[in-house]
Design an enzyme around this catalytic site. Sequence first.
Site, mmCIF file in Angstrom:
data_model
loop_
_atom_site.group_PDB
_atom_site.id
_atom_site.type_symbol
_atom_site.label_atom_id
_atom_site.label_comp_id
_atom_site.label_asym_id
_atom_site.label_seq_id
_atom_site.Cartn_x
_atom_site.Cartn_y
_atom_site.Cartn_z
ATOM 1 N N GLY A 6 0.840 -1.204 0.000
ATOM 2 C CA GLY A 6 0.000 0.000 0.000
ATOM 3 C C GLY A 6 0.872 1.249 0.000
ATOM 4 O O GLY A 6 0.548 2.260 0.627
ATOM 5 N N GLY A 56 -0.460 4.996 -1.148
ATOM 6 C CA GLY A 56 -1.522 5.698 -0.443
ATOM 7 C C GLY A 56 -0.995 6.923 0.292
ATOM 8 O O GLY A 56 0.183 7.272 0.200
ATOM 9 N N GLN A 57 -1.905 7.571 1.043
ATOM 10 C CA GLN A 57 -1.551 8.835 1.693
ATOM 11 C C GLN A 57 -0.363 8.669 2.647
ATOM 12 O O GLN A 57 0.552 9.486 2.651
ATOM 13 C CB GLN A 57 -2.762 9.397 2.462
ATOM 14 N N ILE A 83 -1.255 -1.983 -5.436
ATOM 15 C CA ILE A 83 -2.027 -2.558 -6.541
ATOM 16 C C ILE A 83 -2.029 -1.606 -7.750
ATOM 17 O O ILE A 83 -2.271 -2.001 -8.866
ATOM 18 C CB ILE A 83 -3.459 -2.896 -6.067
ATOM 19 N N TYR A 140 -15.179 0.215 8.755
ATOM 20 C CA TYR A 140 -13.740 0.517 8.879
ATOM 21 C C TYR A 140 -13.308 0.398 10.342
ATOM 22 O O TYR A 140 -12.310 -0.267 10.661
ATOM 23 C CB TYR A 140 -13.506 1.939 8.354
#
Length: 315
Positions: free
Chosen positions: A8, A11-12, A35, A142
Amino acid sequence: MEKILIIGACGQIGVELTLALRKLYGASQVLASDIRDEHPLLSGTGPYVVLNAMDAPAIHALVKKEKITQIYLLAALLSATGEKDPKRAWDINMQSLLQVLDIGVQEKLTKIYWPSSIAVFGHTTPKQNTPQETIVEPKTVYGISKYAGELWCQYYHQRWGLDVRSLRYPGLISWKSEPGGGTTDYAVEIYHEALKHGSYTSFLDKGTYLPMMYMDDAIRGTIELMEAPVEQIKTRMSYNISAMSFAPEEIAAAIQKHIPGFEISYAPDFRQQIANGWPQSIDDHAARQDWGWKHEFDLQKMTSDMLFHLKKQKA
Ligand code: SER
């Protein structure tokens, strides 16, 4: 020698964490994966592979081939995106974690990092100075997946001695990488819109206080947690960490000091409900005591830094 796999990485958090770890360990020792195609800011800074966080055999083979010793698992669906497809969020957030924990045990990894969030807390949690250990009834998928994940991390530590470490991040604010579908994203969007249009319509209402942190602090805190001697890690659930807490009108006022004509308006959407269930401020004394956590950025300092870098980026 440690060799780190980041899952990942685009991401941020991933982009900045990858860059920081490469500085610390050397570019070739930090293998970034996601990904998606490689983030432009990562390009040319070290090795990159396209990898699906759900593909356990591919992750396992890569760990063996590259002699990986540590994994940072950052792939996840966040609070707002997760509510649009709860089952998918549960699958992605949980399955990826359980697979990495298993690989950690099988390959005897030295350390694993997995982020949790203030989203583990819910309407029954005390809202001010939310303690490290308290009532926890998350309402979003989440939050449910993050709390279940914390319990799994603790379980793997107790049962197999796996050194998994974790932080409950508040809303994270960054200028390098874009946020990925969270309820706290307004606090990033507002800076971009202030510079572009001189105004912003907030999807959270006036008076919605949430715990927040500048990305520089979050990255430093993550690395400090991971570098801390093992005897300093006293909880194998996730550590509360905090830096600041503000409502939309306060971030707007901080921006107005730099952009006097800036205007904010409010059009709360479904994310308001999510925010209403989260703490307004966090008690992080356990992190401060156990491994020396300290934040550096408050709202004013962060606002100056954000606007400085975003202006430069857009120039
Ligand atoms: N920033 C995250 C979100 O809003 C909180 O962990 O989903």
